[in-house]
Write a protein that holds these residues in place. Structure first.
Motif, mmCIF file in Angstrom:
data_model
loop_
_atom_site.group_PDB
_atom_site.id
_atom_site.type_symbol
_atom_site.label_atom_id
_atom_site.label_comp_id
_atom_site.label_asym_id
_atom_site.label_seq_id
_atom_site.Cartn_x
_atom_site.Cartn_y
_atom_site.Cartn_z
ATOM 1 N N THR A 362 0.833 -1.208 0.000
ATOM 2 C CA THR A 362 0.000 0.000 0.000
ATOM 3 C C THR A 362 0.862 1.251 0.000
ATOM 4 O O THR A 362 0.601 2.209 -0.746
ATOM 5 C CB THR A 362 -0.931 0.009 1.231
ATOM 6 O OG1 THR A 362 -1.758 -1.152 1.206
ATOM 7 C CG2 THR A 362 -1.795 1.252 1.253
ATOM 8 N N ARG A 365 2.431 1.789 -3.369
ATOM 9 C CA ARG A 365 1.451 2.296 -4.326
ATOM 10 C C ARG A 365 1.241 3.801 -4.145
ATOM 11 O O ARG A 365 1.193 4.560 -5.119
ATOM 12 C CB ARG A 365 0.114 1.559 -4.159
ATOM 13 C CG ARG A 365 -0.911 1.938 -5.241
ATOM 14 C CD ARG A 365 -2.169 1.108 -5.164
ATOM 15 N NE ARG A 365 -2.987 1.416 -3.997
ATOM 16 C CZ ARG A 365 -3.117 0.618 -2.950
ATOM 17 N NH1 ARG A 365 -2.497 -0.550 -2.912
ATOM 18 N NH2 ARG A 365 -3.888 0.978 -1.925
ATOM 19 N N PHE A 366 1.134 4.231 -2.886
ATOM 20 C CA PHE A 366 1.029 5.671 -2.622
ATOM 21 C C PHE A 366 2.235 6.401 -3.213
ATOM 22 O O PHE A 366 2.103 7.452 -3.854
ATOM 23 C CB PHE A 366 0.955 5.938 -1.117
ATOM 24 C CG PHE A 366 -0.374 5.609 -0.481
ATOM 25 C CD1 PHE A 366 -1.543 5.607 -1.224
ATOM 26 C CD2 PHE A 366 -0.451 5.313 0.878
ATOM 27 C CE1 PHE A 366 -2.768 5.320 -0.633
ATOM 28 C CE2 PHE A 366 -1.669 5.017 1.480
ATOM 29 C CZ PHE A 366 -2.827 5.019 0.723
ATOM 30 N N GLU A 367 3.400 5.849 -2.979
ATOM 31 C CA GLU A 367 4.638 6.486 -3.421
ATOM 32 C C GLU A 367 4.690 6.594 -4.940
ATOM 33 O O GLU A 367 5.039 7.644 -5.499
ATOM 34 C CB GLU A 367 5.827 5.681 -2.897
ATOM 35 C CG GLU A 367 7.181 6.305 -3.101
ATOM 36 C CD GLU A 367 8.230 5.608 -2.249
ATOM 37 O OE1 GLU A 367 8.252 5.847 -1.026
ATOM 38 O OE2 GLU A 367 9.006 4.820 -2.807
ATOM 39 N N GLU A 368 4.340 5.518 -5.607
ATOM 40 C CA GLU A 368 4.403 5.515 -7.070
ATOM 41 C C GLU A 368 3.344 6.413 -7.694
ATOM 42 O O GLU A 368 3.526 6.905 -8.812
ATOM 43 C CB GLU A 368 4.267 4.078 -7.584
ATOM 44 C CG GLU A 368 5.484 3.223 -7.241
ATOM 45 C CD GLU A 368 5.322 1.778 -7.656
ATOM 46 O OE1 GLU A 368 4.186 1.362 -7.958
ATOM 47 O OE2 GLU A 368 6.346 1.059 -7.672
ATOM 48 N N ASN A 369 2.249 6.642 -6.968
ATOM 49 C CA ASN A 369 1.191 7.538 -7.451
ATOM 50 C C ASN A 369 1.394 8.981 -7.005
ATOM 51 O O ASN A 369 0.504 9.823 -7.172
ATOM 52 C CB ASN A 369 -0.181 7.048 -6.970
ATOM 53 C CG ASN A 369 -0.584 5.741 -7.632
ATOM 54 O OD1 ASN A 369 -0.118 5.418 -8.731
ATOM 55 N ND2 ASN A 369 -1.447 4.980 -6.970
ATOM 56 N N ASN A 370 2.572 9.218 -6.399
ATOM 57 C CA ASN A 370 2.893 10.556 -5.897
ATOM 58 C C ASN A 370 1.914 11.020 -4.831
ATOM 59 O O ASN A 370 1.672 12.221 -4.668
ATOM 60 C CB ASN A 370 2.943 11.571 -7.047
ATOM 61 C CG ASN A 370 3.762 12.805 -6.689
ATOM 62 O OD1 ASN A 370 4.715 12.711 -5.898
ATOM 63 N ND2 ASN A 370 3.401 13.954 -7.240
ATOM 64 N N GLN A 371 1.355 10.073 -4.093
ATOM 65 C CA GLN A 371 0.448 10.395 -2.992
ATOM 66 C C GLN A 371 1.276 10.487 -1.694
ATOM 67 O O GLN A 371 1.161 9.656 -0.795
ATOM 68 C CB GLN A 371 -0.630 9.310 -2.878
ATOM 69 C CG GLN A 371 -1.575 9.261 -4.065
ATOM 70 C CD GLN A 371 -2.559 8.114 -3.963
ATOM 71 O OE1 GLN A 371 -2.244 6.961 -4.259
ATOM 72 N NE2 GLN A 371 -3.774 8.431 -3.518
ATOM 73 N N ARG A 375 1.080 8.596 2.020
ATOM 74 C CA ARG A 375 2.196 7.762 2.486
ATOM 75 C C ARG A 375 2.640 8.178 3.879
ATOM 76 O O ARG A 375 2.785 7.348 4.781
ATOM 77 C CB ARG A 375 3.367 7.881 1.503
ATOM 78 C CG ARG A 375 4.592 7.043 1.881
ATOM 79 C CD ARG A 375 5.768 7.370 0.979
ATOM 80 N NE ARG A 375 6.174 8.775 1.098
ATOM 81 C CZ ARG A 375 7.114 9.343 0.350
ATOM 82 N NH1 ARG A 375 7.709 8.640 -0.607
ATOM 83 N NH2 ARG A 375 7.440 10.613 0.525
#
Length: 421
Positions: A362, A365-371, A375
């Motif tokens: 999870t 995924r946040f990191e790769e979506n620039n969220q 994160r």
């Protein structure tokens, strides 16, 4: 004493909370036993050893304090380690320095040691059903008095320590062969200059020559693996250390050796957790010496702090468990030595459990979506999740003291054993 029923109930609640994050705590309780921590024998007796237990420490080695009850011989070292392991969940390992051999039949100098002096350790490990690691001892010896060993320009001294390295590797290979588990042979030397040197290159060229000579013999990797350990500076070697991180990383990569990362052996702003994935791009395995530097390489007892947590998290997040060998390297003579072991080892184990309870997919995924907000928020919320309930349940399953219960057990051991030494 901990209430087992309450611990079981608390675990069920924690299990549900982690499940909402996609974390299976039952799976974590199985996986955590893959973590094997090598317990350093020298915490039992302040690095005195059995070769010359009353001799002064030298070569950048210093233990402060004089708490009563330190081990006086190998028998007591083993007894103390047995007590420590009885309070640790899971199966661990032991890490032995060359100056802890059996010299009861006469002193054997370090260029003449053999498996004979360490067969007792091997037999003890068989009884405990644990693996064993080994270290050459390049300090606290007359031939280390100049501050140079493998990089010495005195050929007699250099050859002496090359032979010690050869003997140490032979012992390690036999240890691994007999125990059926690879023995990690770590090489650290105190060589360096108190004031600004001129011929740095000459010293490092000699070190390379010595390592090549000492490690020329090949042993099966299922028996032993070589590691080399760097350091920024030491006592009496403040201006230049021959075996710097740059030097040993290069040597390890070129010669397919393990690089040993001691988190007290770097500048205070360097973070070992950040080095693991970098080193493992180029070497097959690394060795860790987990400690707690206060103001620098002071080797305080490990506690559950951010630095240790990052080390554990990097290993777990990247599935590096089978490529990282974990050892401890601290020695505190100011407190109960058994307590120091238990605190430090359990703190390291807790760091790995916390890492395993993380919903890494999870977070990635946040990191790769620039969220990045999400994160950071989740990382912060994880800090107050009921990790302690999972840890207590793990200790309950393993039949070791739960929570602070180990305090009274160690106090009893001190009253019944340590105070009589």
């Amino acid at each position: 004493m901990a209430n087992k029923e309450i611990i079981a109930k608390a675990y069920e609640i924690a299990k549900e909370q982690y499940a909402t994050l996609g974390v299976d705590t039952d799976a974590v309780l199985k996986k955590i036993n893959e973590i094997k921590i090598s317990l350093h024998c020298w915490q039992t007796d302040d690095v005195s050893g059995s070769e010359n237990p009353d001799g002064p420490l030298s070569g950048g080695i210093q233990a402060t304090g004089n708490y009563p009850g330190k081990a006086r011989n190998v028998t007591e070292v083993m007894a103390d380690l047995e007590k420590v392991m009885s309070m640790l969940p899971g199966k661990q390992r032991v890490n032995v320095h060359a100056l802890y051999g059996d010299f009861s039949k006469g002193k054997v100098d370090r260029d003449r040691i053999s498996v004979k002096q360490f067969q007792g350790w091997i037999d003890w490990c068989k009884k405990q059903d644990i693996g064993m690691d080994f270290n050459g001892s390049f300090f606290s010896h007359p031939k280390a008095g100049s501050g140079f060993t493998l990089s010495s320009k005195n050929e007699e001294i250099r050859k002496f320590w090359v032979e010690h390295l050869k003997r140490s590797r032979e012992i390690a290979a036999e240890v691994g062969k007999q125990l059926g588990s690879p023995c990690i042979l770590n090489t650290w030397i105190p060589d360096g200059s108190k004031d600004t040197p001129v011929d740095r290159n000459g010293m490092r060229s000699l070190l390379t020559k010595s390592l090549d000579e000492g490690m020329a013999q090949k042993f099966p990797k299922e028996h032993m693996k070589d590691a080399v350990e760097s350091k920024v500076f030491g006592i009496g070697a403040e201006s230049m250390t021959v075996g710097s991180h740059d030097y040993y990383l290069g040597y390890a990569i070129k010669n397919n050796k393990l690089i040993c990362l001691d988190n007290g052996h770097f500048h205070p702003t360097e973070v070992v957790g950040d080095k693991i994935s970098s080193c493992l791009q180029f070497v097959d395995e690394v060795l860790l010496h987990v400690t707690r530097p206060v103001r620098w390489d002071s080797d305080h007892v490990v506690t559950l702090n951010e630095e240790v947590q990052l080390i554990a998290s990097e290993i777990v997040r990247n599935d590096f468990i089978n490529r990282v060998n974990i050892g401890l390297d601290f020695f505190d003579a100011s407190i109960n030595r058994i307590g120091a072991y238990v605190i430090g080892t359990r703190a390291t184990q807790k760091a790995f459990m916390i890492a395993m309870l993380e919903p890494t997919s999870t977070l990635v995924r946040f990191e790769e979506n620039n969220q990045n907000f999400e994160r950071l928020a989740l990382l912060e919320e994880l800090k107050t999740k009921p990790f302690g309930a999972v840890w207590d349940y793990y200790c309950l399953q393993e039949g070791v003291p739960i929570g602070e219960d180990y305090i009274t057990e160690i106090q009893s051991y001190e009253n019944e054993v340590l105070s009589r030494r």
